[in-house]
Design an enzyme around this catalytic site. Structure first.
Site, PDB file in Angstrom:
ATOM      1  N   CYS A  99       0.656  -1.465   0.230  1.00 38.23           N
ATOM      2  CA  CYS A  99      -0.145  -0.078   0.202  1.00 38.23           C
ATOM      3  C   CYS A  99       1.094   0.933  -0.069  1.00 38.23           C
ATOM      4  O   CYS A  99       1.799   1.072   0.493  1.00 38.23           O
ATOM      5  CB  CYS A  99      -0.683  -0.145   1.020  1.00 38.23           C
ATOM      6  SG  CYS A  99      -0.044   0.388   2.837  1.00 38.23           S
ATOM      7  N   CYS A 144       3.417   1.534   3.090  1.00 35.75           N
ATOM      8  CA  CYS A 144       4.245   0.154   3.398  1.00 35.75           C
ATOM      9  C   CYS A 144       5.471   1.131   2.823  1.00 35.75           C
ATOM     10  O   CYS A 144       6.349   1.413   2.675  1.00 35.75           O
ATOM     11  CB  CYS A 144       3.361  -1.133   2.171  1.00 35.75           C
ATOM     12  SG  CYS A 144       2.117  -1.081   3.321  1.00 35.75           S
TER      13      CYS A 144
END
Length: 78
Positions: free
Chosen positions: A11, A14
């Site tokens: 994501c 991340c």
């Protein structure tokens, strides 16, 4: 040398954590192995329910947020 794992499914948060960690390592000439762990089963093995998470030398250091450069440096200097 630090062993760093970045736990997350890929994501935006991340990816942002990965960038922050890489900048801190480069700016401070810190040697480390960095592994991105995107497999949800492997992430769950760390008992992490909110990503991203930063694991340093086998210990969960930061989870559920994108850390600042200062936070990452503090964790690496422990």
């Amino acid at each position: 040398m630090n062993d760093i794992k970045i736990l997350g499914t890929g994501c935006a948060k991340c990816l942002a954590m990965t960038q922050v960690v890489e900048v801190v390592l480069n700016e401070n000439n810190i040697e480390a192995t960095v592994e991105k762990v995107e497999d949800i089963v492997k992430i769950m093995n760390f008992n992490v329910m909110s990503t991203p998470a930063l694991v340093v030398n086998g210990t969960i250091a930061i989870k559920g947020k994108v850390p600042t450069k200062e936070e990452v440096l503090e964790v690496l200097n422990r």
